[in-house]
Write a protein that holds these residues in place. Sequence first.
Motif, PDB file in Angstrom:
ATOM      1  N   ASP A 188      -1.845   9.459  11.803  1.00  0.00           N
ATOM      2  CA  ASP A 188      -0.444   9.837  12.030  1.00  0.00           C
ATOM      3  C   ASP A 188       0.296  10.158  10.741  1.00  0.00           C
ATOM      4  N   GLY A 189      -0.393  10.063   9.610  1.00  0.00           N
ATOM      5  CA  GLY A 189       0.226  10.388   8.336  1.00  0.00           C
ATOM      6  C   GLY A 189       1.126   9.305   7.778  1.00  0.00           C
ATOM      7  N   LEU A 190       0.957   8.077   8.272  1.00  0.00           N
ATOM      8  CA  LEU A 190       1.832   6.980   7.846  1.00  0.00           C
ATOM      9  C   LEU A 190       1.172   6.057   6.831  1.00  0.00           C
ATOM     10  N   ILE A 191      -0.130   6.221   6.633  1.00  0.00           N
ATOM     11  CA  ILE A 191      -0.870   5.496   5.594  1.00  0.00           C
ATOM     12  C   ILE A 191      -1.508   6.526   4.679  1.00  0.00           C
ATOM     13  N   ARG A 192      -1.505   6.264   3.409  1.00  0.00           N
ATOM     14  CA  ARG A 192      -1.984   7.211   2.410  1.00  0.00           C
ATOM     15  C   ARG A 192      -3.398   7.718   2.735  1.00  0.00           C
ATOM     16  N   PRO A 193      -3.616   9.018   2.659  1.00  0.00           N
ATOM     17  CA  PRO A 193      -4.914   9.585   3.011  1.00  0.00           C
ATOM     18  C   PRO A 193      -6.013   9.303   1.994  1.00  0.00           C
ATOM     19  N   ASP A 194      -5.623   8.900   0.776  1.00  0.00           N
ATOM     20  CA  ASP A 194      -6.633   8.647  -0.256  1.00  0.00           C
ATOM     21  C   ASP A 194      -7.237   7.251  -0.135  1.00  0.00           C
ATOM     22  N   LEU A 195      -6.755   6.441   0.812  1.00  0.00           N
ATOM     23  CA  LEU A 195      -7.263   5.086   0.996  1.00  0.00           C
ATOM     24  C   LEU A 195      -8.293   5.062   2.125  1.00  0.00           C
ATOM     25  N   GLY A 196      -9.434   4.440   1.889  1.00  0.00           N
ATOM     26  CA  GLY A 196     -10.416   4.284   2.949  1.00  0.00           C
ATOM     27  C   GLY A 196      -9.938   3.244   3.947  1.00  0.00           C
ATOM     28  N   ALA A 197      -9.986   3.579   5.234  1.00  0.00           N
ATOM     29  CA  ALA A 197      -9.483   2.660   6.257  1.00  0.00           C
ATOM     30  C   ALA A 197     -10.282   1.365   6.283  1.00  0.00           C
ATOM     31  N   LYS A 198     -11.600   1.461   6.126  1.00  0.00           N
ATOM     32  CA  LYS A 198     -12.445   0.270   6.164  1.00  0.00           C
ATOM     33  C   LYS A 198     -12.113  -0.664   5.011  1.00  0.00           C
ATOM     34  N   ALA A 199     -12.039  -0.113   3.812  1.00  0.00           N
ATOM     35  CA  ALA A 199     -11.736  -0.938   2.641  1.00  0.00           C
ATOM     36  C   ALA A 199     -10.317  -1.488   2.713  1.00  0.00           C
ATOM     37  N   THR A 200      -9.370  -0.666   3.147  1.00  0.00           N
ATOM     38  CA  THR A 200      -7.974  -1.108   3.243  1.00  0.00           C
ATOM     39  C   THR A 200      -7.845  -2.282   4.192  1.00  0.00           C
ATOM     40  N   THR A 201      -8.507  -2.179   5.342  1.00  0.00           N
ATOM     41  CA  THR A 201      -8.449  -3.266   6.331  1.00  0.00           C
ATOM     42  C   THR A 201      -9.006  -4.549   5.751  1.00  0.00           C
ATOM     43  N   ARG A 202     -10.149  -4.473   5.115  1.00  0.00           N
ATOM     44  CA  ARG A 202     -10.794  -5.682   4.601  1.00  0.00           C
ATOM     45  C   ARG A 202     -10.056  -6.270   3.408  1.00  0.00           C
ATOM     46  N   LEU A 203      -9.420  -5.424   2.607  1.00  0.00           N
ATOM     47  CA  LEU A 203      -8.618  -5.936   1.502  1.00  0.00           C
ATOM     48  C   LEU A 203      -7.377  -6.659   2.016  1.00  0.00           C
ATOM     49  N   MET A 204      -6.728  -6.104   3.037  1.00  0.00           N
ATOM     50  CA  MET A 204      -5.563  -6.782   3.617  1.00  0.00           C
ATOM     51  C   MET A 204      -5.962  -8.119   4.223  1.00  0.00           C
ATOM     52  N   LEU A 205      -7.040  -8.118   5.006  1.00  0.00           N
ATOM     53  CA  LEU A 205      -7.487  -9.365   5.630  1.00  0.00           C
ATOM     54  C   LEU A 205      -7.968 -10.355   4.578  1.00  0.00           C
ATOM     55  N   GLY A 206      -8.588  -9.847   3.516  1.00  0.00           N
ATOM     56  CA  GLY A 206      -9.016 -10.736   2.439  1.00  0.00           C
ATOM     57  C   GLY A 206      -7.845 -11.443   1.787  1.00  0.00           C
ATOM     58  N   MET A 207      -6.737 -10.724   1.620  1.00  0.00           N
ATOM     59  CA  MET A 207      -5.537 -11.344   1.057  1.00  0.00           C
ATOM     60  C   MET A 207      -5.028 -12.449   1.974  1.00  0.00           C
ATOM     61  N   VAL A 208      -4.999 -12.169   3.278  1.00  0.00           N
ATOM     62  CA  VAL A 208      -4.546 -13.183   4.232  1.00  0.00           C
ATOM     63  C   VAL A 208      -5.500 -14.371   4.249  1.00  0.00           C
ATOM     64  N   ASN A 209      -6.802 -14.094   4.326  1.00  0.00           N
ATOM     65  CA  ASN A 209      -7.778 -15.184   4.420  1.00  0.00           C
ATOM     66  C   ASN A 209      -7.804 -16.066   3.186  1.00  0.00           C
ATOM     67  N   SER A 210      -7.455 -15.505   2.024  1.00  0.00           N
ATOM     68  CA  SER A 210      -7.465 -16.304   0.791  1.00  0.00           C
ATOM     69  C   SER A 210      -6.417 -17.408   0.811  1.00  0.00           C
ATOM     70  N   ILE A 211      -5.448 -17.295   1.704  1.00  0.00           N
ATOM     71  CA  ILE A 211      -4.366 -18.277   1.770  1.00  0.00           C
ATOM     72  C   ILE A 211      -4.909 -19.681   2.026  1.00  0.00           C
ATOM     73  N   VAL A 212      -6.003 -19.780   2.807  1.00  0.00           N
ATOM     74  CA  VAL A 212      -6.534 -21.104   3.135  1.00  0.00           C
ATOM     75  C   VAL A 212      -6.965 -21.870   1.896  1.00  0.00           C
ATOM     76  N   ASP A 213      -7.262 -21.163   0.805  1.00  0.00           N
ATOM     77  CA  ASP A 213      -7.801 -21.821  -0.395  1.00  0.00           C
ATOM     78  C   ASP A 213      -6.746 -22.244  -1.400  1.00  0.00           C
ATOM     79  N   TRP A 214      -5.551 -21.693  -1.294  1.00  0.00           N
ATOM     80  CA  TRP A 214      -4.614 -21.985  -2.380  1.00  0.00           C
ATOM     81  C   TRP A 214      -3.200 -22.351  -1.948  1.00  0.00           C
ATOM     82  N   TYR A 215      -2.800 -22.028  -0.744  1.00  0.00           N
ATOM     83  CA  TYR A 215      -1.396 -22.208  -0.387  1.00  0.00           C
ATOM     84  C   TYR A 215      -1.190 -23.468   0.427  1.00  0.00           C
ATOM     85  N   GLN A 216      -0.211 -24.264   0.033  1.00  0.00           N
ATOM     86  CA  GLN A 216       0.159 -25.478   0.765  1.00  0.00           C
ATOM     87  C   GLN A 216       1.334 -25.169   1.677  1.00  0.00           C
ATOM     88  N   LEU A 217       1.058 -25.025   2.949  1.00  0.00           N
ATOM     89  CA  LEU A 217       2.120 -24.689   3.889  1.00  0.00           C
ATOM     90  C   LEU A 217       2.999 -25.905   4.140  1.00  0.00           C
TER      91      LEU A 217
END
Length: 202
Positions: free
Chosen positions: A149-178
């Motif tokens: 739809d032209g709302l995410i940059r075309p130079d970014l790979g969808a597979k890598a972008t998805t896994r990088l976003m999820l990796g950022m979220v998943n890393s929270i379990v190791d360092w953040y004290q909720l």
Amino acid sequence: MEIQKAPTRQRRGRPGYDREALLEVCVAEFIKHGYHATSIGILADALGVSKSAIYHHVDSKEQLLEMAVERALGALESTISQAEEHSGTSLDRVEWMLEQSVHLLAAERPYVTLLLRLRGNSEVELAAMARRRAATKRIEALVRSAQTDGLIRPDLGAKATTRLMLGMVNSIVDWYQLDGPADVDELVHNVRTIAMDGIRTR
């Protein structure tokens, strides 16, 4: 929108521990020692009960693991389904999914932590990891749709972008004290800002 927890089967328990409380303690021990290194004896000691008392609630250690990962995976799959039906643009669906992923982790942190540490050494683990991969592909489809739809940059790979976003979220379990809703809201803001400002088209 409130995250829906996956339902668990109920079985009458002994006084002192219902199935939910027993699972919470067992998951903490799985995380502490590693699932395969945690024996029923270790679980019994942590609970302060006999081994037979555990078997009054569940049939095996594997069933405990299955219940635990279902708690995380069921909530994740439910959230993805809600994201797929979410109103607004395709980018809005990606952003909503990202926000709710953080809320899910905060609500089910021990269960998500255990899920992320599985290594595929049993059928239960392999099945859980397959479901996790399938869930990731559904999120990737949301990202691809926003890119089409032209709302995410075309130079970014969808597979890598998805896994990088999820990796950022998943890393929270190791360092953040909720510590309460305010901290979760701040964390959601930080993750959303870093991720979305980096991928959306200008």
